[in-house]
Scaffold this active site. Sequence first.
Site, PDB file in Angstrom:
ATOM      1  N   ASP A 150      29.533  44.190  44.466  1.00 55.40           N
ATOM      2  CA  ASP A 150      29.954  44.610  45.797  1.00 55.40           C
ATOM      3  C   ASP A 150      29.215  45.912  46.116  1.00 55.40           C
ATOM      4  O   ASP A 150      28.686  46.578  45.226  1.00 55.40           O
ATOM      5  CB  ASP A 150      31.466  44.824  45.786  1.00 55.40           C
ATOM      6  CG  ASP A 150      31.965  45.455  47.064  1.00 55.40           C
ATOM      7  OD1 ASP A 150      31.642  44.941  48.144  1.00 55.40           O
ATOM      8  OD2 ASP A 150      32.662  46.490  46.976  1.00 55.40           O
ATOM      9  N   ASP A 203      30.192  48.712  49.073  1.00 54.20           N
ATOM     10  CA  ASP A 203      31.005  49.876  49.424  1.00 54.20           C
ATOM     11  C   ASP A 203      32.171  50.047  48.462  1.00 54.20           C
ATOM     12  O   ASP A 203      32.965  49.131  48.244  1.00 54.20           O
ATOM     13  CB  ASP A 203      31.528  49.733  50.855  1.00 54.20           C
ATOM     14  CG  ASP A 203      30.402  49.596  51.868  1.00 54.20           C
ATOM     15  OD1 ASP A 203      29.346  50.211  51.663  1.00 54.20           O
ATOM     16  OD2 ASP A 203      30.574  48.841  52.843  1.00 54.20           O
TER      17      ASP A 203
END
Length: 439
Positions: free
Chosen positions: A257, A259
């Site tokens: 991922d 953020d």
Amino acid sequence: MSFSYTAVIQAGGKGTRLAALTKDTIPKPMLPLNGRPMLQWQIESLKEYGVTDIIIITGHLGHKIREYFGDGSRFGVRITYREETIPLGSAGSLYYLKEDLGEKDFILIFGDVMFDLAWDRMLAFHRQKGALATLLVHPNAHPHDSDLIIMDENSRIRGMDSKHNVRDYWYENLVNAGLYILNGRILRDMTGPVRTDLEKDLLRPLMEQSVVYGYRTPEYVKDAGTVERFRTVCREQAAGIWNQKKLSNRQKCIFLDRDGTINRYDGLISREEQLELLPCAAEAIRRINESGCLAIVITNQPVVARGMCSIEDVKRIHKKMEVLLGREGAYLDDMAFCPHHPDKGYPEENPAYKISCDCRKPATGLIDDMVKKYNIDRAGSYFIGDSTVDIQTGKNAGLHTVLVQTGVAGGDCKYDAVPEMEAADLLEAVTRILGESSV
């Protein structure tokens, strides 16, 4: 699968940067690498995919190459030679091959570039694009001192960004690896055996005609032209990394991922100024790079659908992330983002992206594309993220899952998805994955 291609290997350089090892008694491509000359590794890689017609361009101490390889029959190939009596740059000696090559495609290799490739994939790409020239391109751990490729979404190469440029801008970490598939037509305007630079004199003019393409691959390709780099490729060959990264073999991947996992969580990031790497991110990704696993980012970016920024703005933010990682010797093998959001009703939203899709996590469309593109083994791969959305995505895709305690640390509570492992941050997650599994 067999292909009717000729390979041209440029093996005429003096190799002054490797003089401490060659002692000027053998040509650079004959330097023994874990028991066999560098040139032999190249020939064996080509032969594996049916490329058995090989032209070697020799120069300094070229008789040593001819004495060792002869006509190639001992190695299951057919070798002919052309001698470069005076240095003609990276492409000048190709003039002597104009008649031999005609308008046929051929592979061009430099004698100090070590590789282990699934050649059938690159050759198929070249044919499918109808390219006059295909360059193998990839990210590397030092983009700041590398010549970079500027490539569009259709893999056409639009230009080159010299390492000598003052780069006061963000850029994509995409490097010319030094392996090419070329068509003999690019040689037809050569008027004589004069010093010629392959990129400047032959390829750059063709880029304006949209006939030069970049084949992006995470496979093993490294310049072994200095003592330090030569020792690195020796070590990595002995560790099995060359073969591990070949796309004919199933790949292990650590999906990431963005953020809250790689960069500090700052809500919806729509401006490049907002992106700041977490302190451990570069070291964690560098460890993935060194392990031979792929590092691929999969991220939802609904800022586009919400009208907060454009697709190009997101790409610029990603270029910043690549530059910051590259400054610390780390790189991402690939990156994909979903710009959509299904909920409508925001006054500033972009209706074109306000749709349901199969790429927005926890849907697996982006991961599925990467699995196909890079022959990824789902059962041996991981997804690391900071939210239950990420964990649910990993489970939906058939991956192992790790939740990190950075970002929202699972506090989004959108899914009852339990990770297989939890870690304080990305570095701890990667360290545990690489230390406790067969990845």
